[in-house]
Design a protein around this motif. Structure first.
Motif, PDB file in Angstrom:
ATOM      1  N   VAL A 118       8.234 -17.185   1.296  1.00 13.59           N
ATOM      2  CA  VAL A 118       7.047 -16.657   1.162  1.00 13.59           C
ATOM      3  C   VAL A 118       6.307 -16.893   0.446  1.00 13.59           C
ATOM      4  N   HIS A 119       4.717 -17.260   1.260  1.00 17.68           N
ATOM      5  CA  HIS A 119       3.802 -18.580   1.326  1.00 17.68           C
ATOM      6  C   HIS A 119       3.236 -18.226   1.112  1.00 17.68           C
ATOM      7  N   TYR A 120       2.404 -16.451   0.830  1.00 12.49           N
ATOM      8  CA  TYR A 120       1.134 -15.916   0.155  1.00 12.49           C
ATOM      9  C   TYR A 120       1.535 -14.575   0.141  1.00 12.49           C
ATOM     10  N   PHE A 121       1.217 -14.014  -1.194  1.00 18.49           N
ATOM     11  CA  PHE A 121       0.652 -12.326  -1.476  1.00 18.49           C
ATOM     12  C   PHE A 121      -0.344 -11.862  -0.971  1.00 18.49           C
ATOM     13  N   GLU A 122      -0.827 -10.538  -0.802  1.00 22.44           N
ATOM     14  CA  GLU A 122      -1.933 -10.196  -0.911  1.00 22.44           C
ATOM     15  C   GLU A 122      -2.361  -9.168  -1.432  1.00 22.44           C
ATOM     16  N   VAL A 123      -3.310  -8.983  -2.273  1.00 19.35           N
ATOM     17  CA  VAL A 123      -3.322  -7.051  -3.090  1.00 19.35           C
ATOM     18  C   VAL A 123      -4.588  -6.912  -2.552  1.00 19.35           C
ATOM     19  N   ILE A 124      -4.092  -5.695  -1.963  1.00 20.57           N
ATOM     20  CA  ILE A 124      -5.126  -4.983  -1.088  1.00 20.57           C
ATOM     21  C   ILE A 124      -5.630  -3.103  -2.355  1.00 20.57           C
ATOM     22  N   GLN A 125      -6.835  -2.585  -3.335  1.00 18.06           N
ATOM     23  CA  GLN A 125      -6.525  -1.530  -3.479  1.00 18.06           C
ATOM     24  C   GLN A 125      -7.528  -0.734  -2.971  1.00 18.06           C
ATOM     25  N   VAL A 126      -7.101   0.143  -2.830  1.00 21.91           N
ATOM     26  CA  VAL A 126      -7.666   1.251  -1.367  1.00 21.91           C
ATOM     27  C   VAL A 126      -8.031   2.694  -1.988  1.00 21.91           C
ATOM     28  N   THR A 127      -8.893   3.121  -1.928  1.00 25.28           N
ATOM     29  CA  THR A 127      -8.919   4.976  -2.159  1.00 25.28           C
ATOM     30  C   THR A 127      -7.776   5.710  -2.394  1.00 25.28           C
ATOM     31  N   SER A 128      -7.467   5.738  -0.460  1.00 24.01           N
ATOM     32  CA  SER A 128      -6.094   5.903  -0.868  1.00 24.01           C
ATOM     33  C   SER A 128      -5.460   5.997   0.589  1.00 24.01           C
ATOM     34  N   GLN A 129      -3.708   5.997   0.296  1.00 23.25           N
ATOM     35  CA  GLN A 129      -3.220   5.547   1.446  1.00 23.25           C
ATOM     36  C   GLN A 129      -3.548   6.238   1.916  1.00 23.25           C
ATOM     37  N   ALA A 130      -3.421   7.052   2.785  1.00 24.94           N
ATOM     38  CA  ALA A 130      -4.370   7.887   3.987  1.00 24.94           C
ATOM     39  C   ALA A 130      -5.297   7.362   4.662  1.00 24.94           C
ATOM     40  N   ALA A 131      -6.484   7.229   3.563  1.00 21.49           N
ATOM     41  CA  ALA A 131      -7.863   6.453   3.597  1.00 21.49           C
ATOM     42  C   ALA A 131      -7.288   5.205   4.385  1.00 21.49           C
ATOM     43  N   PHE A 132      -6.376   4.241   3.576  1.00 19.74           N
ATOM     44  CA  PHE A 132      -6.117   3.678   4.677  1.00 19.74           C
ATOM     45  C   PHE A 132      -5.761   2.805   5.800  1.00 19.74           C
ATOM     46  N   ALA A 133      -4.729   3.745   5.479  1.00 21.69           N
ATOM     47  CA  ALA A 133      -4.218   3.913   7.036  1.00 21.69           C
ATOM     48  C   ALA A 133      -4.328   4.904   7.786  1.00 21.69           C
TER      49      ALA A 133
END
Length: 105
Positions: free
Chosen positions: A53-68
């Protein structure tokens, strides 16, 4: 609030400068066009060519459905296409934060 974590491996580890420039100038800049994204950050793990692994990203979202829904849109698909020329997501974790969490402040 929900969180998505992707572990990322570069296709060519030597391309880390190009990837990081793209993250800073394109990926971060696109976030305001994705209404579900509350926060987003990319973290360097290793630049070794043989690193799993070279990187990781962290994404905080309002909801999984909205992110989809955002992921199905043109902005996200464009980011995904560019990202795919440089890197691949090795795996994904997603979950809901327990309680309010902690932040200094």
């Amino acid at each position: 609030m929900e969180c998505v974590v992707h572990r990322i491996r570069l296709r060519e580890a030597a391309e880390h400068e190009r990837f990081e420039k793209w993250v800073r100038e394109v990926d971060y800049a696109a976030c305001p066009q994705l209404p579900s994204v509350v926060s987003f950050s990319v973290h360097r793990v290793s630049l070794a060519a043989d690193a799993p692994v070279h990187y990781f990203e962290v994404i905080q979202v309002t909801s999984q459905a909205a992110f989809a829904a955002d992921a199905a849109g043109d902005v996200f698909r464009g980011l995904e296409a560019e990202f795919g020329t440089m890197a691949e997501v090795v795996d994904e974790l997603a979950g809901e934060r327990v309680g309010a969490g902690y932040a200094a402040g």
